[in-house]
Write a protein that holds these residues in place. Structure first.
Motif, PDB file in Angstrom:
ATOM      1  N   GLN A 131       0.836  -1.199   0.000  1.00 13.69           N
ATOM      2  CA  GLN A 131       0.000   0.000   0.000  1.00 13.69           C
ATOM      3  C   GLN A 131       0.870   1.247   0.000  1.00 13.69           C
ATOM      4  O   GLN A 131       2.072   1.168   0.186  1.00 13.69           O
ATOM      5  N   GLY A 132       0.248   2.385  -0.209  1.00 14.27           N
ATOM      6  CA  GLY A 132       0.947   3.663  -0.161  1.00 14.27           C
ATOM      7  C   GLY A 132       1.588   4.035  -1.485  1.00 14.27           C
ATOM      8  O   GLY A 132       1.415   3.361  -2.500  1.00 14.27           O
ATOM      9  N   VAL A 133       2.350   5.124  -1.471  1.00 12.29           N
ATOM     10  CA  VAL A 133       2.959   5.627  -2.706  1.00 12.29           C
ATOM     11  C   VAL A 133       4.028   4.693  -3.243  1.00 12.29           C
ATOM     12  O   VAL A 133       4.362   4.733  -4.424  1.00 12.29           O
ATOM     13  N   LEU A 134       4.584   3.844  -2.394  1.00 11.27           N
ATOM     14  CA  LEU A 134       5.606   2.889  -2.835  1.00 11.27           C
ATOM     15  C   LEU A 134       5.030   1.480  -3.023  1.00 11.27           C
ATOM     16  O   LEU A 134       5.771   0.497  -3.004  1.00 11.27           O
ATOM     17  N   VAL A 152      11.120  -0.916   9.518  1.00 11.21           N
ATOM     18  CA  VAL A 152      11.824  -0.027   8.601  1.00 11.21           C
ATOM     19  C   VAL A 152      12.319  -0.904   7.466  1.00 11.21           C
ATOM     20  O   VAL A 152      12.988  -1.919   7.690  1.00 11.21           O
ATOM     21  N   VAL A 153      11.953  -0.521   6.235  1.00  5.47           N
ATOM     22  CA  VAL A 153      12.318  -1.279   5.042  1.00  5.47           C
ATOM     23  C   VAL A 153      13.184  -0.381   4.163  1.00  5.47           C
ATOM     24  O   VAL A 153      12.816   0.762   3.888  1.00  5.47           O
ATOM     25  N   ASN A 154      14.333  -0.907   3.752  1.00  9.07           N
ATOM     26  CA  ASN A 154      15.139  -0.213   2.746  1.00  9.07           C
ATOM     27  C   ASN A 154      14.519  -0.556   1.398  1.00  9.07           C
ATOM     28  O   ASN A 154      14.642  -1.677   0.918  1.00  9.07           O
ATOM     29  N   VAL A 155      13.811   0.428   0.814  1.00  6.34           N
ATOM     30  CA  VAL A 155      13.085   0.223  -0.436  1.00  6.34           C
ATOM     31  C   VAL A 155      13.955   0.645  -1.615  1.00  6.34           C
ATOM     32  O   VAL A 155      14.572   1.716  -1.587  1.00  6.34           O
ATOM     33  N   ASN A 156      13.987  -0.191  -2.644  1.00  2.91           N
ATOM     34  CA  ASN A 156      14.665   0.159  -3.889  1.00  2.91           C
ATOM     35  C   ASN A 156      13.690   1.009  -4.695  1.00  2.91           C
ATOM     36  O   ASN A 156      12.748   0.491  -5.278  1.00  2.91           O
ATOM     37  N   ASN A 157      13.920   2.342  -4.735  1.00  3.03           N
ATOM     38  CA  ASN A 157      12.955   3.216  -5.407  1.00  3.03           C
ATOM     39  C   ASN A 157      13.164   3.238  -6.915  1.00  3.03           C
ATOM     40  O   ASN A 157      14.062   2.596  -7.455  1.00  3.03           O
ATOM     41  N   MET A 158      12.331   4.025  -7.602  1.00  4.05           N
ATOM     42  CA  MET A 158      12.350   4.025  -9.074  1.00  4.05           C
ATOM     43  C   MET A 158      13.619   4.634  -9.659  1.00  4.05           C
ATOM     44  O   MET A 158      13.902   4.476 -10.837  1.00  4.05           O
ATOM     45  N   PHE A 159      14.432   5.301  -8.845  1.00  2.00           N
ATOM     46  CA  PHE A 159      15.682   5.879  -9.336  1.00  2.00           C
ATOM     47  C   PHE A 159      16.877   4.976  -9.032  1.00  2.00           C
ATOM     48  O   PHE A 159      18.017   5.359  -9.211  1.00  2.00           O
ATOM     49  N   GLY A 160      16.592   3.783  -8.519  1.00  2.00           N
ATOM     50  CA  GLY A 160      17.653   2.845  -8.202  1.00  2.00           C
ATOM     51  C   GLY A 160      18.332   3.133  -6.875  1.00  2.00           C
ATOM     52  O   GLY A 160      19.364   2.548  -6.561  1.00  2.00           O
ATOM     53  N   GLU A 161      17.763   4.033  -6.096  1.00  2.00           N
ATOM     54  CA  GLU A 161      18.337   4.381  -4.794  1.00  2.00           C
ATOM     55  C   GLU A 161      17.611   3.601  -3.701  1.00  2.00           C
ATOM     56  O   GLU A 161      16.472   3.187  -3.861  1.00  2.00           O
ATOM     57  N   ILE A 162      18.274   3.463  -2.561  1.00  2.00           N
ATOM     58  CA  ILE A 162      17.660   2.812  -1.400  1.00  2.00           C
ATOM     59  C   ILE A 162      17.076   3.895  -0.504  1.00  2.00           C
ATOM     60  O   ILE A 162      17.767   4.831  -0.118  1.00  2.00           O
TER      61      ILE A 162
END
Length: 175
Positions: A131-134, A152-162
């Motif tokens: 859920q949410g924006v991610l 706390v989750v280290n998310v791999n975002n759309m720019f390839g950053e954590i």
């Protein structure tokens, strides 16, 4: 005072007596062959993952509603007496301690809690956000706050950053 169909009622108990009350009522039902009058007795619990100060992760079972026992019964004078006179019971939930059945919505929520046990998570688990924006992004759990049911989750975002993201445990799923 007799109903024809079994409904869910809530008993209030002394703190810590929930499991004893449940066991005693179940035993009375069995001994008196009252299975058709008192169909189910339960104390809803969830399994939570906690992280100790030394970093050790442990699973503990916690009562969802401390000091309450749920009983599915046909309300008669006899079933009322069995429940009300069980040691540790302080009364039924309802006005003036008169047994009041749970609403259909409350029963659906209770059944949902029984069907969907809480998933357990550990630091290092790979998860996807639900859920949410991610939503649908993947990541790795780096911290667990079991008391508040957050991670706390280290998310791999759309720019390839954590991106470290704090989310409720209900908002993630193990991969």
């Amino acid at each position: 005072m007799a109903d024809s169909e079994a409904k869910w009622y809530i008993l209030h108990t002394f703190a810590g007596y929930e499991n004893k009350v449940m066991a005693d009522i179940k035993k009375l039902v069995e001994n008196r062959n009252f299975q058709d009058m008192i169909e189910d007795v339960m104390v809803p619990t969830v399994t939570k993952t906690i992280q100790k100060d030394n970093g050790e992760v442990k699973e503990v079972e916690e009562k969802v509603y401390p000091s309450y026992v749920f009983v599915k019964m046909v309300k008669t004078d006899e079933t009322w007496q069995i429940c009300r006179n069980t040691r540790g019971v302080t009364g039924f939930v309802g006005p003036e301690t008169k047994p009041t059945p749970m609403s259909e919505e409350e029963v659906r929520e209770l059944e949902k809690d029984r069907r969907e046990p809480t998933a357990t998570f550990e630091v290092g688990d790979r998860v996807v956000l639900k859920q949410g924006v991610l939503e649908d992004f993947e990541g790795e759990i780096v911290e667990i706050d079991a008391e508040n049911r957050r991670v706390v989750v280290n998310v791999n975002n759309m720019f390839g950053e954590i991106t470290p993201t704090t989310v409720d445990m209900s908002g993630i799923k193990k991969i």
